[in-house]
Write an enzyme that holds these catalytic residues in place. Structure first.
Site, PDB file in Angstrom:
ATOM      1  N   LYS A  86       5.354  50.466  64.055  1.00 20.77           N
ATOM      2  CA  LYS A  86       6.733  49.894  64.561  1.00 20.77           C
ATOM      3  C   LYS A  86       7.841  49.989  63.647  1.00 20.77           C
ATOM      4  CE  LYS A  86       4.075  49.174  68.118  1.00 20.77           C
ATOM      5  NZ  LYS A  86       3.435  47.951  68.403  1.00 20.77           N
TER       6      LYS A  86
ATOM      7  N   TRP B  15       1.953  40.972  73.921  1.00 17.89           N
ATOM      8  CA  TRP B  15       1.074  41.065  72.771  1.00 17.89           C
ATOM      9  C   TRP B  15       0.398  39.811  72.630  1.00 17.89           C
ATOM     10  CZ3 TRP B  15      -0.642  45.428  72.179  1.00 17.89           C
ATOM     11  CH2 TRP B  15       0.172  46.524  72.337  1.00 17.89           C
TER      12      TRP B  15
ATOM     13  N   ASP C 256       1.070  37.433  64.249  1.00 18.53           N
ATOM     14  CA  ASP C 256       1.104  39.230  64.575  1.00 18.53           C
ATOM     15  C   ASP C 256       2.801  39.516  64.239  1.00 18.53           C
ATOM     16  OD1 ASP C 256       1.430  41.797  65.449  1.00 18.53           O
ATOM     17  OD2 ASP C 256       0.655  41.226  67.427  1.00 18.53           O
TER      18      ASP C 256
HETATM   19  C1  LIG Z   1       2.147  47.611  69.091  1.00 17.30           C
HETATM   20  C2  LIG Z   1       1.901  46.321  69.055  1.00 17.30           C
HETATM   21  C3  LIG Z   1       0.280  45.797  68.556  1.00 17.30           C
HETATM   22  C4  LIG Z   1      -0.892  46.898  68.994  1.00 17.30           C
HETATM   23  O1  LIG Z   1      -0.776  47.588  67.711  1.00 17.30           O
HETATM   24  P1  LIG Z   1      -1.754  48.880  67.348  1.00 17.30           P
HETATM   25  O2  LIG Z   1      -1.369  49.242  65.960  1.00 17.30           O
HETATM   26  O3  LIG Z   1      -1.326  49.851  68.805  1.00 17.30           O
HETATM   27  O4  LIG Z   1      -3.070  48.036  67.926  1.00 17.30           O
HETATM   28  C5  LIG Z   1       0.273  44.463  68.580  1.00 17.30           C
HETATM   29  N1  LIG Z   1       1.194  43.493  68.436  1.00 17.30           N
HETATM   30  C6  LIG Z   1       2.455  43.821  68.594  1.00 17.30           C
HETATM   31  C7  LIG Z   1       3.370  42.878  68.360  1.00 17.30           C
HETATM   32  C8  LIG Z   1       2.861  45.245  68.836  1.00 17.30           C
HETATM   33  O5  LIG Z   1       3.989  45.406  68.962  1.00 17.30           O
END
Ligand SMILES: *Cc1c(COP(=O)(O)O)cnc(C)c1O
Length: 363
Positions: free
Chosen positions: A198, A105, A174
């Site tokens: 998530k 990511w 993030d």
């Molecule tokens: C799933 C995820 C993303 C991407 O998320 P989307 O909402 O599908 O764009 C980015 N960073 C992390 C750490 C993730 O687990």
């Protein structure tokens, strides 16, 4: 609740939601607070929806202890859009931003940020197979910000202590896959973002928490849906927000408060993750965890078996026993158990029992 035939859901995302939250949403689906309509069918400018979004924000502020000089936004486009929006808003023309790369990511975040300007890599653990948190950082004291990914969902490595940027360099995170999984000190951050699907709700809403002073950096003339300042100042209501998803994250925030807040949530998460890691560690090498012990994620637990054939059998037999979503990401292979906030202890115990039985039969 066995009559409901709910799966033990280890999906990495969209992931498991608390049963109570789903039941509450179900109970008011047709008639939200006496309106005679679903929350999906009412104006985002109605007083009922105002209550939804304001309560969701207030509950999140309480859960995370968000200081008053921060704005909370409920946006669309996923965490992936934040990979681009962040540098567009907070990296001035000609400036460079620092990124720590600890997995897929953060690597993707870099790829997006590079399309729009300069990036400096403060550390990259790819040579170690993304199994650790870097010990040393090469930090640019003039960086527009320092970006890191608190939990790498695919590689299962998690930061438990934030990296420290040079004085004056804003810290950006993030936190998509460990959002509201444990207490954090928001005051250390200039910006945090998380796709909800998530650990905090359904897909369709991304939560962005931004310190007020960062809004002064937002350049003029950004397209309005990419402009943090407009979105923050309108209370996420510049246009029609993802109203049902905001309603759902609001219910999840209430549920987390009912658990006793994030300290209690973390305690449960540690108990669950410890059970799975113990099963790995006590397997005598039959199960091999991906992350180094000190970087082990409490949310996503990737592990391998002695062969790909056994991994396929593991996934198939687990499914027969109602243990769902255990196949690892194609880039890492093997298995991955995602034990988000809403995964209960009973489900985790079932997984551990299955792992031990499977080893007895196949080890
Ligand atoms: C799933 C995820 C993303 C991407 O998320 P989307 O909402 O599908 O764009 C980015 N960073 C992390 C750490 C993730 O687990």
């Amino acid at each position: 609740m066995s009559d409901l035939k709910r799966a033990h859901n280890f999906n990495p995302g969209p992931g498991v939601l608390p049963l109570e939250v789903l039941q509450e949403a179900q109970s008011e689906l047709l008639n939200f607070k006496g309106t005679g309509m679903s929350v999906m069918e009412i104006s985002h400018r109605s007083k009922e929806f105002e209550g939804v979004i304001q309560t969701a924000e207030a509950d999140l502020r309480e859960l995370l202890g968000i200081p008053a000089n921060y704005k909370v936004m409920f946006l669309q486009g996923g965490a992936t859009l934040q990979f681009a929006m962040l540098p567009m808003n907070l990296r001035p023309a000609g400036a460079s931003a620092d990124y720590i790369v600890t997995g897929s990511w953060s690597k993707t975040a870099v790829k997006e940020a590079k399309k729009l300007g300069a990036v400096h890599i403060a550390a990259n653990t790819e040579a170690d197979g993304f199994n650790c948190i870097p010990a040393n950082l090469d930090l640019d004291p003039k960086a527009a910000y320092l970006h890191f990914t608190s939990n790498e969902t695919i590689h299962g490595v998690e930061y438990f202590t934030e990296p420290t940027p040079p004085a004056g360099v804003p810290l950006v995170c993030d936190t998509s896959s460990d959002f509201i999984s444990r207490p954090i000190d928001v005051s250390k951050y200039a910006l945090l973002y998380a796709g909800a699907q998530k650990n905090a709700g359904p897909s369709g809403v991304t939560i962005v928490i931004i310190r007020d002073d960062m809004l002064a950096r937002v350049p003029e003339n950004l397209p309005v849906m990419l402009d943090y300042k407009t979105l923050a100042e309108s209370g996420s209501l510049h246009n029609t927000p993802p109203s049902f998803a905001i309603y759902m994250v609001g219910l999840v925030f209430k549920w987390a408060k009912k658990q006793g807040g994030l300290a209690a949530v973390e305690k449960n998460n540690r108990v669950k993750a410890d059970l799975v890691y113990k099963a790995i560690d006590e397997s005598g090498g039959f199960y091999r965890g991906h992350a180094k012990p000190e970087a082990r994620s409490l949310m996503n637990i990737p592990f391998r078996l002695p062969s790909e054939e056994l991994e396929d059998t593991f996934a198939k037999e687990a499914k027969k026993e109602n243990l769902i979503g255990l196949k690892g990401h194609r880039s890492v292979g093997g298995m991955r158990a995602s034990v988000y906030n809403a995964m209960d202890l009973a489900g985790t115990q079932e997984l551990v029992r299955f792992m031990r039985d499977f080893q007895k039969k196949n080890g």
